[in-house]
Design an enzyme around this catalytic site. Structure first.
Site, PDB file in Angstrom:
ATOM      1  CG  ASP A  36      -0.119   0.148   2.548  1.00 54.35           C
ATOM      2  OD1 ASP A  36       0.894  -0.769   2.723  1.00 54.35           O
ATOM      3  OD2 ASP A  36      -0.365   0.843   3.345  1.00 54.35           O
ATOM      4  CD  GLU A  86       4.203   0.980   6.732  1.00 52.28           C
ATOM      5  OE1 GLU A  86       5.056   1.323   7.620  1.00 52.28           O
ATOM      6  OE2 GLU A  86       3.717   1.827   5.839  1.00 52.28           O
TER       7      GLU A  86
END
Length: 417
Positions: free
Chosen positions: A78, A143
């Protein structure tokens, strides 16, 4: 390296093209379609390269190599939102052969290193290396905004005790500051409305706007503009752990609106937190998201505190200021013995490959290394080089790709032989 270089470049370019910043959940896609498709691409590539893979409900993926005691390589797919100010397509994956760069969000944080780590495993496998440990290359998809991916992994799989995360700085990180995200409330009413700014709490705010009476002279003095009926403040984004590398768009807006008390608390060290410091560095506070409601103004702040302090210590200092707040995210500090086998091995590999004699460092960033009992962040950034992480025009250089490949391949080999 030459055997794999072209494929690494091609696949970094391709994986950048997925906008994997957090988006509204869809069925079977907890962080949105972009993150799910990005994970699918990565795991398909790993499977094509001959590795066993697993997709844990599109929260997190896993690539495994070898058997025995487990060792983790933790990366994330991400990204933060693109923000503003780009002169390259943030999700174009542009390969700039002339300047030897790949442009795009995630090139350095953390898609580029994730692809490099995969090809490091591929090279070891092709050379006939047989690890004495089961290497788990774990790919998270949340994250940047909550770590729900790691929480899910811990429920459905087994997290190794030791490992690395290629998501910070070289030569090796032995300590990471504690992270505390707090939403502060200020019951302010005024002759303005629609005050808002910031994309994520871990990105320095680069855009802020408000509807308010326009004073051209005052606005110009503060670097503000009047656009489409709104007063606009533009700054420069940076990682929330290094606010000094950015220019926060919220501060001049607070000054324009006469909200000096809030500016003093959040930007001028009046939060009773200024001066906290230890060997892992000084406390930083970055007010990165602001929103006005009927009740008042909410400002969400990114606080990175020295690793030998506790969350309780930080919260007690906030309470002394009298500000109403809530904790929206917290991660305890990470602290490793600088002489441990993990840290000394990683440091030795870096110095050997690069011909340096550096020492371990501490950072304000928070990495997946905290998810491990014995974890260390390991590259890809280096002191003295331009950082574009969480900024416009993020890129990774061809030289960086080659260096990281050599470092990660040797480090994984030495820690799992």
């Amino acid at each position: 390296m030459r055997t794999y270089f072209d494929d690494i470049v091609k696949n970094i370019s391709q994986i950048i093209r997925f906008n994997s910043s957090e988006a509204p959940a869809k069925e079977g896609m907890p962080f949105g379609e972009g993150a799910a498709k990005c994970l699918e691409f990565y795991l398909s590539l790993a499977s094509f390269l001959g590795f066993k893979t697993a997709n844990y409900d599109n929260y997190v993926g896993e690539v495994t190599f070898g058997s025995g005691e487990e060792f983790a390589v933790l990366a994330h797919l991400d990204v933060v939102p693109e923000g503003s100010g780009w002169t390259h397509d943030p999700f174009g994956g542009e390969i700039d052969v002339e300047n030897r760069k790949i442009w795009g969000r995630g090139a350095m944080d953390d898609k580029g290193p994730a692809i490099i780590a995969l090809y490091a495993l591929k090279a070891l496998k092709d050379e006939g290396f047989r690890p004495s440990r089961k290497i788990k290359l774990i790919l998270g998809c949340n994250e940047e905004s909550g770590w729900a991916c790691i929480d899910h992994y811990n429920k459905v799989a087994h997290m190794p005790e030791e490992g690395i995360s290629p998501d910070a700085d070289f030569p090796v990180i032995y300590a990471e500051k504690g992270i505390l995200h707090v939403k502060a409330f200020f019951p302010v009413k005024g002759s303005f409305s629609g005050l808002k700014g910031g994309d994520r709490v871990n990105m320095v705010c680069d855009y802020c706007e408000v509807k308010a009476p326009y004073d051209a002279k005052r606005a110009k003095a503060l670097g503000l503009a009047f656009e489409d009926g709104r007063i606009v403040s533009r700054g420069k984004s940076a990682h929330g752990s290094t606010p000094d590398k950015g220019r926060n768009a919220i501060l001049p807006m607070l000054e324009y609106l006469g909200l000096d008390d809030i500016a003093d608390l959040l930007f001028r060290g009046k939060f009773a937190l200024a001066g906290l410091e230890d060997e892992t560095g000084k406390l930083t506070l970055s007010p990165d998201v602001i929103e006005q409601t009927e009740d008042g103004i909410f400002v969400t702040c990114d606080i990175r505190y020295p690793a030998t302090y506790t969350q309780e210590h930080i919260e007690s200092a906030i309470k002394e200021s009298g500000v109403s707040y809530e904790v929206v995210h917290a991660q305890a500090p990470l602290y490793n013995d600088r002489q441990s086998k993990l840290i000394s091995t990683l440091l030795g590999v870096y110095n050997e490959v690069c011909g340096t004699d550096l020492e371990p460092i501490a950072i304000g960033g928070g990495t997946y290394a905290r998810a491990l009992k014995y974890g260390a962040a390991f590259g890809p950034e280096e002191e003295g080089e331009e950082s574009t992480i969480h900024q416009a025009n993020e890129y990774i250089t061809f030289d960086k790709i080659e260096k990281c490949f050599n470092i990660y391949k040797l480090a994984i080999e030495r820690l799992t032989k």
